[in-house]
Design a protein around this motif. Structure first.
Motif, PDB file in Angstrom:
ATOM      1  N   THR A 214       0.869  -1.181   0.000  1.00 15.77           N
ATOM      2  CA  THR A 214       0.000   0.000   0.000  1.00 15.77           C
ATOM      3  C   THR A 214       0.903   1.227   0.000  1.00 15.77           C
ATOM      4  OG1 THR A 214      -1.597  -1.179   1.386  1.00 15.77           O
ATOM      5  CG2 THR A 214      -1.857   1.208   1.217  1.00 15.77           C
ATOM      6  N   PRO A 215       0.748   2.136  -0.977  1.00 14.35           N
ATOM      7  CA  PRO A 215       1.588   3.336  -0.980  1.00 14.35           C
ATOM      8  C   PRO A 215       1.388   4.132   0.318  1.00 14.35           C
ATOM      9  CG  PRO A 215       0.197   3.231  -2.949  1.00 14.35           C
ATOM     10  CD  PRO A 215      -0.245   2.139  -2.042  1.00 14.35           C
ATOM     11  N   ILE A 216       2.466   4.698   0.867  1.00 10.14           N
ATOM     12  CA  ILE A 216       2.358   5.419   2.144  1.00 10.14           C
ATOM     13  C   ILE A 216       2.099   6.910   1.896  1.00 10.14           C
ATOM     14  CG2 ILE A 216       3.627   6.116   4.234  1.00 10.14           C
ATOM     15  CD1 ILE A 216       5.053   3.407   4.113  1.00 10.14           C
ATOM     16  N   GLY A 217       1.110   7.463   2.596  1.00 12.27           N
ATOM     17  CA  GLY A 217       0.868   8.912   2.565  1.00 12.27           C
ATOM     18  C   GLY A 217       0.043   9.385   1.378  1.00 12.27           C
ATOM     19  N   SER A 218       0.186   8.713   0.214  1.00 13.13           N
ATOM     20  CA  SER A 218      -0.607   9.116  -0.957  1.00 13.13           C
ATOM     21  C   SER A 218      -0.835   7.869  -1.807  1.00 13.13           C
ATOM     22  CB  SER A 218       0.148  10.180  -1.765  1.00 13.13           C
ATOM     23  OG  SER A 218       1.383   9.646  -2.181  1.00 13.13           O
ATOM     24  N   GLY A 219      -1.361   8.063  -3.032  1.00 10.56           N
ATOM     25  CA  GLY A 219      -1.578   6.921  -3.926  1.00 10.56           C
ATOM     26  C   GLY A 219      -2.875   6.204  -3.615  1.00 10.56           C
ATOM     27  N   PHE A 220      -3.047   5.019  -4.221  1.00 11.42           N
ATOM     28  CA  PHE A 220      -4.333   4.327  -4.074  1.00 11.42           C
ATOM     29  C   PHE A 220      -4.539   3.834  -2.645  1.00 11.42           C
ATOM     30  CE2 PHE A 220      -1.354   1.070  -5.735  1.00 11.42           C
ATOM     31  CZ  PHE A 220      -1.538   0.028  -4.845  1.00 11.42           C
ATOM     32  N   ARG A 221      -5.823   3.722  -2.258  1.00 12.92           N
ATOM     33  CA  ARG A 221      -6.157   3.219  -0.920  1.00 12.92           C
ATOM     34  C   ARG A 221      -5.759   1.752  -0.825  1.00 12.92           C
ATOM     35  NH1 ARG A 221     -11.762   3.175   0.973  1.00 12.92           N
ATOM     36  NH2 ARG A 221     -10.768   2.406   2.861  1.00 12.92           N
ATOM     37  N   SER A 222      -5.639   1.264   0.403  1.00 11.33           N
ATOM     38  CA  SER A 222      -5.174  -0.104   0.598  1.00 11.33           C
ATOM     39  C   SER A 222      -6.098  -1.123  -0.079  1.00 11.33           C
ATOM     40  CB  SER A 222      -5.093  -0.399   2.092  1.00 11.33           C
ATOM     41  OG  SER A 222      -4.932  -1.787   2.282  1.00 11.33           O
ATOM     42  N   VAL A 223      -5.497  -1.959  -0.920  1.00  5.98           N
ATOM     43  CA  VAL A 223      -6.253  -3.047  -1.557  1.00  5.98           C
ATOM     44  C   VAL A 223      -6.713  -4.039  -0.487  1.00  5.98           C
ATOM     45  CG1 VAL A 223      -6.021  -5.031  -3.107  1.00  5.98           C
ATOM     46  CG2 VAL A 223      -5.005  -2.833  -3.726  1.00  5.98           C
ATOM     47  N   ASN A 224      -5.862  -4.216   0.529  1.00  4.61           N
ATOM     48  CA  ASN A 224      -6.188  -5.172   1.589  1.00  4.61           C
ATOM     49  C   ASN A 224      -7.434  -4.733   2.351  1.00  4.61           C
ATOM     50  OD1 ASN A 224      -3.710  -6.681   1.096  1.00  4.61           O
ATOM     51  ND2 ASN A 224      -2.701  -4.856   1.892  1.00  4.61           N
ATOM     52  N   VAL A 225      -7.484  -3.440   2.685  1.00  2.00           N
ATOM     53  CA  VAL A 225      -8.642  -2.908   3.407  1.00  2.00           C
ATOM     54  C   VAL A 225      -9.885  -2.976   2.517  1.00  2.00           C
ATOM     55  CG1 VAL A 225      -9.629  -0.834   4.473  1.00  2.00           C
ATOM     56  CG2 VAL A 225      -7.227  -1.421   4.893  1.00  2.00           C
ATOM     57  N   ALA A 226      -9.729  -2.596   1.239  1.00  5.03           N
ATOM     58  CA  ALA A 226     -10.875  -2.599   0.316  1.00  5.03           C
ATOM     59  C   ALA A 226     -11.434  -4.010   0.153  1.00  5.03           C
ATOM     60  CB  ALA A 226     -10.444  -2.039  -1.037  1.00  5.03           C
ATOM     61  N   LEU A 227     -10.537  -4.983   0.060  1.00  3.45           N
ATOM     62  CA  LEU A 227     -10.971  -6.379  -0.102  1.00  3.45           C
ATOM     63  C   LEU A 227     -11.829  -6.813   1.092  1.00  3.45           C
ATOM     64  CD1 LEU A 227     -10.232  -8.810  -2.066  1.00  3.45           C
ATOM     65  CD2 LEU A 227      -8.619  -9.497  -0.307  1.00  3.45           C
ATOM     66  N   ARG A 228     -11.364  -6.465   2.293  1.00  4.33           N
ATOM     67  CA  ARG A 228     -12.102  -6.853   3.512  1.00  4.33           C
ATOM     68  C   ARG A 228     -13.467  -6.172   3.542  1.00  4.33           C
ATOM     69  NH1 ARG A 228      -6.595  -5.572   6.854  1.00  4.33           N
ATOM     70  NH2 ARG A 228      -5.396  -7.181   5.809  1.00  4.33           N
ATOM     71  N   GLN A 229     -13.488  -4.887   3.169  1.00  4.69           N
ATOM     72  CA  GLN A 229     -14.766  -4.154   3.232  1.00  4.69           C
ATOM     73  C   GLN A 229     -15.729  -4.640   2.162  1.00  4.69           C
ATOM     74  OE1 GLN A 229     -13.281  -0.111   3.113  1.00  4.69           O
ATOM     75  NE2 GLN A 229     -13.056  -0.013   5.333  1.00  4.69           N
ATOM     76  N   GLN A 230     -15.221  -4.815   0.929  1.00  2.45           N
ATOM     77  CA  GLN A 230     -16.140  -5.158  -0.170  1.00  2.45           C
ATOM     78  C   GLN A 230     -16.696  -6.574  -0.038  1.00  2.45           C
ATOM     79  OE1 GLN A 230     -15.256  -3.801  -4.099  1.00  2.45           O
ATOM     80  NE2 GLN A 230     -13.921  -2.175  -3.340  1.00  2.45           N
ATOM     81  N   LEU A 231     -15.914  -7.485   0.548  1.00  3.30           N
ATOM     82  CA  LEU A 231     -16.408  -8.863   0.701  1.00  3.30           C
ATOM     83  C   LEU A 231     -16.955  -9.129   2.105  1.00  3.30           C
ATOM     84  CD1 LEU A 231     -13.643 -10.851  -1.244  1.00  3.30           C
ATOM     85  CD2 LEU A 231     -15.887 -10.134  -2.069  1.00  3.30           C
ATOM     86  N   GLU A 232     -17.011  -8.062   2.910  1.00  4.13           N
ATOM     87  CA  GLU A 232     -17.468  -8.197   4.313  1.00  4.13           C
ATOM     88  C   GLU A 232     -16.732  -9.307   5.044  1.00  4.13           C
ATOM     89  OE1 GLU A 232     -20.697  -7.019   6.431  1.00  4.13           O
ATOM     90  OE2 GLU A 232     -21.989  -6.722   4.689  1.00  4.13           O
TER      91      GLU A 232
END
Ligand code: NAD
Length: 370
Positions: free
Chosen positions: A72-90
């Protein structure tokens, strides 16, 4: 019986450690068809999207995935894929066992903890902004809901009951964060009343860290909110031998994704140096989830014996201070090959040494058994 499992190799050391896990999976003789999909940097290069629909679709279809770490890029760039995966798949329950293996690589050979971390909200909700135009003040919103708190607390109590754990500790900071922390604390107290058979108590996060550093053997299941769980699971991994040996799982109501606690360790990427054990123990957890208990036991036992023998171990398990005799570090692929070689040979009927983690008192599967 054949299985189809989504495989996300990830980036950094991800491709190396997931390749290692596949080598070990083959040694079990189980028939697994890997549905390989890319997320993170590689996916951006290919499609401009770090988490393509194809990844989510594959996990929804196969219901089970093995994942490598993703940068996950630090400070800028795309949001965490790991966090998005957890949220989108509950995938709301992050379960991270911290088990000292063969007493190696740790000052706390008795460590046998499990961190249960809420994985969809809290300070990882992604609600943050600058307060002023000059960017001299900023806010990140800590979202805690009763629904998610109840869900993770129930999950943790059920895990403690199923695994015959001796104690459950809820970790919060309700003295300072009186609304969000207070809500989690209230939810915990009400849930604890429904599980009188599980001894349970509470700790403030700062005190919890001190207690773990001093006497980790007194604790067992720790349940907490997202950020505290992230920090505590690295702390517990350190107690049990380091990030190189710390697996994890993310569970939703019907889906499960298995990923190590560690990140992409960019400084070791492409060098074949990283410890493959964390990813291999994710495979062990995945096999338990599938109900493939013997394969899971064989993988765990082969990891245990390889680490106990200390002939073919990566640098983190060969560090001075943790070994009585000098050990020459092996590569990631050599250690994986040694574990794979042992998988069909291990004798499951001989007991592990007293105090060793055994499946009956360790990770079991919440989705299949719930
Ligand atoms: P990290 O876990 O990658 O590394 C921390 C330390 O542990 C480093 O010294 C590293 O070399 C060592 N380490 C990690 N895994 C190891 C292994 N298998 N064998 C031996 N040593 C190992 O944490 P970081 O450096 O803070 O993060 C790097 C990147 O990974 C960041 O972009 C971060 O956002 C990302 N990350 C991803 C996940 C995930 O995919 N779930 C989790 C944590 C961090």
């Amino acid at each position: 019986m054949g299985y189809r499992v989504t495989l996300i190799p990830g980036d950094g050391i991800g491709p190396e450690v997931t390749r290692a896990a596949r080598t070990v999976a083959e040694a079990t003789g189980l028939s697994i068809e890997w549905d390989v999909v890319e997320a993170g940097e590689l996916a951006i290069q290919r499609s401009g999207n770090p988490l393509p629909d194809e990844v989510l679709g594959s996990i929804r279809k196969n219901r089970v995935a093995l994942k490598g770490p993703i940068t996950t890029p630090i400070g800028s760039g795309f949001r965490s894929v790991n966090v998005a995966l957890r949220q989108q798949l509950e995938l709301y329950a992050s379960v991270r066992p911290a088990r000292a293996i063969a007493g190696e690589g740790t000052r706390f050979p008795e460590t046998n903890l499990v961190v249960v971390r809420e994985a969809t909200e809290g300070l990882y909700s992604g609600v943050e902004h600058w307060v002023d135009h000059d960017h001299t003040a900023a806010e990140t919103v800590n979202i805690i809901t009763r629904k998610a708190s109840d869900r993770i607390l129930r999950f943790a109590f059920e895990l403690a009951r199923r695994e015959k754990r001796r104690r459950l500790t809820a970790v919060h900071k309700a003295n300072i964060m009186k609304t969000t922390g207070g809500l989690f604390q209230t939810a915990f107290r009400e849930m604890a009343a429904k599980y009188p058979d599980i001894p349970s108590d509470e700790r403030l996060i700062d005190n919890m860290c001190m207690q773990l550093a001093k006497k980790p053997e007194e604790y067992d299941v720790l349940v907490t909110t997202n950020l505290f769980g992230d920090i505590l699971s690295d702390l517990c991994a350190g107690l049990a031998g380091g990030l190189g040996v710390a697996p994890g799982a993310l569970y939703g109501d019907t889906l499960a994704v298995f990923e190590p606690v560690h990140g992409s360790a960019p400084k070791y990427a492409g060098q074949d140096r990283a410890d493959p054990v964390a990813e291999i123990l994710c495979l062990e957890m995945l096999f338990r989830h599938l109900g493939e208990r013997e394969a899971a036991d064989r993988v765990f036992r082969a990891v245990w014996e390889t680490i106990a023998e200390k002939k073919v171990v990566t640098y983190d398990l060969a560090l001075p201070g943790y070994t009585a005799h000098p050990v020459t570090p092996s590569s990631c692929s050599a250690m994986a090959a040694e574990i794979a070689r042992k998988v069909p040979l291990v004798n499951l009927s001989t007991p592990l040494p007293k105090g060793a983690w055994t499946p009956a008192g360790g990770t079991s599967d919440p989705v299949l058994e719930a």
